[in-house]
Design a protein around this motif. Structure first.
Motif: not given
Length: 107
Positions: A41-54
């Motif tokens: 779940x921590x990976x998921x929140x990091x991905x949500x906050x640290x990844x963007x399509x752009x």
């Protein structure tokens, strides 16, 4: 930097990148006799906050600093954790919180 698409393979590549960054943090903590337990779940929140399509994962290092490294450093400076502790990362209202392993057993 890895980019993602809608495939499982793209998500896996980003998770591997996050894992590499977290491994570096864990290595630094091991010098103090500490270790991290990092649930998916921590990976998921990091991905949500640290990844963007752009921009892909270009912001991931900054997000890790803001969400894990800086708050954890403050807790360590307050002597919250002792050598030998495993610090469990948990998600609490859109942020990552830290809990000692022995407190997990009693709650």
């Amino acid at each position: 930097y890895p980019t993602i698409n809608d495939s499982k393979q793209g998500v896996t590549a980003v998770f591997r990148f996050i894992d590499k960054l977290l491994s570096s943090i864990n290595k630094q903590l091991s010098q103090r006799g500490l270790s991290l337990y990092i649930p998916e779940g921590v990976y998921a929140i990091l991905m949500k906050n640290g990844y963007s399509e752009r921009y892909g994962v270009r912001e991931m290092d900054r997000v890790l600093q803001k969400m894990i490294v800086e708050p954890l450093a403050e807790e360590i400076l307050k002597d919250r954790f002792k050598p030998g502790d495993t610090i469990h990362l948990k998600i609490g209202s859109e942020r990552i919180v830290f809990q000692e392993e022995d407190k997990l057993k009693t709650s």
